[in-house]
Design an enzyme around this catalytic site. Structure first.
Site, PDB file in Angstrom:
ATOM      1  N   LYS A 185       7.771  -4.030  -0.462  1.00  0.00           N
ATOM      2  CA  LYS A 185       7.009  -4.415   0.733  1.00  0.00           C
ATOM      3  C   LYS A 185       5.529  -4.229   0.462  1.00  0.00           C
ATOM      4  O   LYS A 185       5.051  -3.110   0.311  1.00  0.00           O
ATOM      5  CB  LYS A 185       7.406  -3.583   1.956  1.00  0.00           C
ATOM      6  N   GLU A 188       0.356  -5.081   4.688  1.00  0.00           N
ATOM      7  CA  GLU A 188       0.187  -6.238   5.577  1.00  0.00           C
ATOM      8  C   GLU A 188      -1.174  -6.919   5.365  1.00  0.00           C
ATOM      9  O   GLU A 188      -1.331  -8.105   5.628  1.00  0.00           O
ATOM     10  CB  GLU A 188       0.371  -5.836   7.052  1.00  0.00           C
ATOM     11  N   GLU A 261       2.795   8.870  -3.552  1.00  0.00           N
ATOM     12  CA  GLU A 261       1.429   9.007  -4.095  1.00  0.00           C
ATOM     13  C   GLU A 261       0.511   8.771  -2.907  1.00  0.00           C
ATOM     14  O   GLU A 261       0.463   7.674  -2.357  1.00  0.00           O
ATOM     15  CB  GLU A 261       1.225   7.991  -5.219  1.00  0.00           C
ATOM     16  N   CYS A 295      -7.595   6.449  -3.932  1.00  0.00           N
ATOM     17  CA  CYS A 295      -7.025   7.723  -3.488  1.00  0.00           C
ATOM     18  C   CYS A 295      -7.569   8.877  -4.320  1.00  0.00           C
ATOM     19  O   CYS A 295      -7.679   9.997  -3.843  1.00  0.00           O
ATOM     20  CB  CYS A 295      -5.510   7.671  -3.556  1.00  0.00           C
ATOM     21  N   GLU A 341     -10.093  -1.604  10.957  1.00  0.00           N
ATOM     22  CA  GLU A 341      -9.665  -0.219  11.186  1.00  0.00           C
ATOM     23  C   GLU A 341     -10.366   0.743  10.210  1.00  0.00           C
ATOM     24  O   GLU A 341     -10.911   1.777  10.614  1.00  0.00           O
ATOM     25  CB  GLU A 341      -8.147  -0.150  10.978  1.00  0.00           C
ATOM     26  N   GLU A 392     -10.392  12.282   4.080  1.00  0.00           N
ATOM     27  CA  GLU A 392     -10.541  11.166   3.152  1.00  0.00           C
ATOM     28  C   GLU A 392     -11.286  10.037   3.879  1.00  0.00           C
ATOM     29  O   GLU A 392     -10.814   9.542   4.901  1.00  0.00           O
ATOM     30  CB  GLU A 392      -9.132  10.717   2.747  1.00  0.00           C
ATOM     31  N   PHE A 394     -12.444   7.066   2.357  1.00  0.00           N
ATOM     32  CA  PHE A 394     -11.997   5.791   1.794  1.00  0.00           C
ATOM     33  C   PHE A 394     -13.053   4.697   1.974  1.00  0.00           C
ATOM     34  O   PHE A 394     -12.761   3.555   2.321  1.00  0.00           O
ATOM     35  CB  PHE A 394     -10.666   5.365   2.426  1.00  0.00           C
TER      36      PHE A 394
HETATM   37  P1  ADP Z   1      -3.492   2.890   4.342  1.00  0.00           P
HETATM   38  O1  ADP Z   1      -3.891   3.991   5.274  1.00  0.00           O
HETATM   39  O2  ADP Z   1      -4.055   2.971   2.986  1.00  0.00           O
HETATM   40  O3  ADP Z   1      -3.531   1.511   4.958  1.00  0.00           O
HETATM   41  P2  ADP Z   1      -0.743   3.252   4.907  1.00  0.00           P
HETATM   42  O4  ADP Z   1      -0.111   4.542   4.528  1.00  0.00           O
HETATM   43  O5  ADP Z   1      -0.991   2.999   6.352  1.00  0.00           O
HETATM   44  O6  ADP Z   1      -2.012   3.155   4.006  1.00  0.00           O
HETATM   45  O7  ADP Z   1       0.103   2.043   4.349  1.00  0.00           O
HETATM   46  C1  ADP Z   1       0.583   1.958   3.035  1.00  0.00           C
HETATM   47  C2  ADP Z   1       1.858   1.126   3.026  1.00  0.00           C
HETATM   48  O8  ADP Z   1       2.826   1.786   3.842  1.00  0.00           O
HETATM   49  C3  ADP Z   1       1.697  -0.270   3.626  1.00  0.00           C
HETATM   50  O9  ADP Z   1       2.529  -1.183   2.935  1.00  0.00           O
HETATM   51  C4  ADP Z   1       2.181  -0.084   5.047  1.00  0.00           C
HETATM   52  O10 ADP Z   1       2.636  -1.259   5.669  1.00  0.00           O
HETATM   53  C5  ADP Z   1       3.321   0.890   4.826  1.00  0.00           C
HETATM   54  N1  ADP Z   1       3.698   1.655   6.021  1.00  0.00           N
HETATM   55  C6  ADP Z   1       2.911   2.019   7.076  1.00  0.00           C
HETATM   56  N2  ADP Z   1       3.629   2.689   7.989  1.00  0.00           N
HETATM   57  C7  ADP Z   1       4.900   2.763   7.527  1.00  0.00           C
HETATM   58  C8  ADP Z   1       6.107   3.330   8.015  1.00  0.00           C
HETATM   59  N3  ADP Z   1       6.156   3.956   9.174  1.00  0.00           N
HETATM   60  N4  ADP Z   1       7.216   3.220   7.248  1.00  0.00           N
HETATM   61  C9  ADP Z   1       7.189   2.596   6.065  1.00  0.00           C
HETATM   62  N5  ADP Z   1       6.085   2.037   5.546  1.00  0.00           N
HETATM   63  C10 ADP Z   1       4.945   2.103   6.264  1.00  0.00           C
END
Ligand code: ADP
Length: 493
Positions: A185, A188, A261, A295, A341, A392, A394
């Site tokens: 996956k 998004e 990670e 990261c 965001e 963090e 970022f």
């Molecule tokens: P960032 O803060 O860097 O955007 P996230 O941790 O929000 O990172 O997202 C990293 C990945 O985890 C993305 O592919 C996101 O869609 C996915 N993700 C976010 N929330 C969930 C969840 N509740 N369960 C599984 N995957 C998730």
């Protein structure tokens, strides 16, 4: 070979990839992918949800069945397929780099570099495929014992948006080399590169169901993977907040194996014996690389008091020279942040830094009026209790701290719930070794930062993660150890 930037490339694929076929979402829903340089829509992508993830999981499960084409394939043949995939990436290097810059906003030059690293990673794991083996063990008694390293099964690979091509490859490579089947996956924000890589999987000739790619949102498509009883392992890269949810989901379902990670707040210590100009450049790149969206960014720069003022002055001058703008322009070194965001979060932290008394040396504002560009920002006089010292960010925001002794720098380096990376710049080997041994982090860089390759394990201590990526250690994250014990007859009857 000279690669050409082209923001006008045609988007070739926007669907869900299951069982070597392209699908629309079961719900009929799509979601928009935005260009972060303009905040305008690039295209819509099919929005995978629970039903689509379930379909992909079942395809991966079927492909993993005993006796399937994949399970009976020679390990060397798995390696050959990975090599073929790497070759296809190389043939499409320019397209992939353009696609990544378009959806992610990183400069075309950086994207080209990412793709090279990703291809090397695929080739490294391709070479590993037929070198994954167990041991023979001198057990007690009349027995012969050996171990086999077997694939874990169906692996859910969840990746973020900051290195979309590389992170696809550093999970896909070892998972496939070890003989697993996968459902990936993408984030998004950046699904297009993963969907395109799925088309190369098809072209390379992987059997159906071995590789599936389901674009969609985290809690829905991602959540379906982490909650499934038919997913044997999840490998996740992303925020610590979501990593915790994944651990919970694993515990509440089938205690699937997990590799995480996650975040970091990595210290970089600059001693007073250094060439200040060189140290300024290393520290600058340690923070500003990929617009601060790494990261393992060196986001806590500790500078010895003897050289502090000079260091701050030179770091500020260097930050102010950064060319921010169109990622497809050759002169640009910094493109936009990924989305609204992250953009809002960065400014919230910049405001907190100002309020809590850090000194804003440069930047602090928006660059331009369109897209998600942030001015390169430097804070000095940062104290350990401030939010910008702990959270963090970022983003392209540098925090410079002052220290007196190495012991103090070690203690303050460790004073974080993270433990992804750390660095020290010094001419004194004793200081370098002392620091490297004392700091609790998965990677220590001495007189460099971000140095790494497909061969070198990477991962976090503490709340930065579990398990390792890259190197043979990554392969082991995708294997189960099976012990086989055979009774040896005492005489030939
Ligand atoms: P960032 O803060 O860097 O955007 P996230 O941790 O929000 O990172 O997202 C990293 C990945 O985890 C993305 O592919 C996101 O869609 C996915 N993700 C976010 N929330 C969930 C969840 N509740 N369960 C599984 N995957 C998730």
């Amino acid at each position: 070979m000279s690669l050409k930037p082209n923001p006008q490339i045609k988007i070739k694929h926007t669907q869900i990839f299951i069982n070597n076929e392209w699908h629309n979402s079961a719900s009929g829903k799509v979601f928009p992918v935005l260009n972060p340089a303009t905040a305008e829509k690039i295209c819509d992508v099919q929005e995978g949800d629970k039903a689509d993830a379930e379909k992909a999981i079942q395809a991966a499960k079927k492909a993993f069945q005993i006796g399937s084409t994949w399970r009976t394939m020679d390990a060397s043949e798995r390696g050959r397929l990975l090599y073929k995939f790497g070759d296809l990436m190389e043939q499409n290097h320019e397209y992939l780099a353009n696609l990544q810059s378009l959806e992610n906003g990183k400069t075309f030059k950086d994207s080209c570099g990412d793709v090279i690293f990703a291809i090397r990673t695929i080739r490294y794991f391709a070479g590993c495929a037929d070198k994954i083996h167990g041991k023979t063990i001198p057990g007690d008694g009349d027995t012969f014992t050996y171990t086999r390293l077997e694939p874990v099964g169906v692996c859910g690979l969840i990746i973020p948006w900051n290195f979309p091509v590389l992170l696809f490859c550093n999970k896909f490579g070892p998972a496939i080399a070890a003989g697993n089947t996968i459902v990936l996956k993408p984030a998004e924000q950046t699904p297009l590169t993963s969907i395109y890589l799925a088309s190369l999987v098809l072209e390379a000739g992987f059997p159906p169901g071995v590789v599936n790619v389901v674009p969609g949102y985290g809690p829905t498509a991602g959540g379906a993977l982490t909650a499934s009883h038919d997913v044997d392992k999840v490998s996740f890269t992303g925020s610590t907040e979501v990593g915790k949810l994944i651990q919970q989901a694993a515990g509440q379902s089938n205690t699937k194996r997990i590799t995480l990670e996650m975040g970091g707040k990595s210290p970089l210590v600059i001693c007073n014996d250094v060439d200040v100009d060189e140290a300024v450049v290393i520290a600058h790149n340690a923070l500003f690389m990929n617009h601060g969206q790494c990261c393992c960014a060196g986001s806590r720069t500790f500078v010895h008091e003897d050289i502090y003022d000079e260091f701050v002055k030179k770091s500020t001058a260097l930050a102010m020279k950064r060319v921010v703008g169109d990622p497809f322009d050759d002169k640009t070194v910094q493109g936009p942040q990924i989305d609204d965001e992250q953009f809002a979060k960065i400014f919230d932290l910049i405001e907190s830094g100002k309020k809590e008394g850090a000194k804003l040396e440069c930047g602090g504002g928006r660059h331009g009026s369109k897209g998600y560009f942030v001015q390169p920002t430097v804070f000095s006089n940062v104290q350990d209790h401030m939010r910008i010292a702990k959270e963090e960010i970022f983003g392209p925001v540098m925090q410079i701290f002052k220290f007196k002794t190495l012991d103090e720098a070690i203690e303050r380096s460790n004073n974080t719930e993270y433990g992804l990376a750390a660095g020290i710049i010094t001419k004194d080997i004793n200081k370098a070794i002392l620091y490297s041994n004392a700091v609790r982090a998965g990677t220590i860089w001495v007189n460099c930062f971000f140095s790494g390759s497909a061969q070198t394990p990477f991962g976090g201590y503490k709340m930065s993660g579990q398990g390792r990526e890259f190197g043979t250690d990554a392969l082991h994250e995708y294997c189960e150890i099976k012990t086989v014990t055979i009774k040896i007859p005492q005489k030939n009857s």
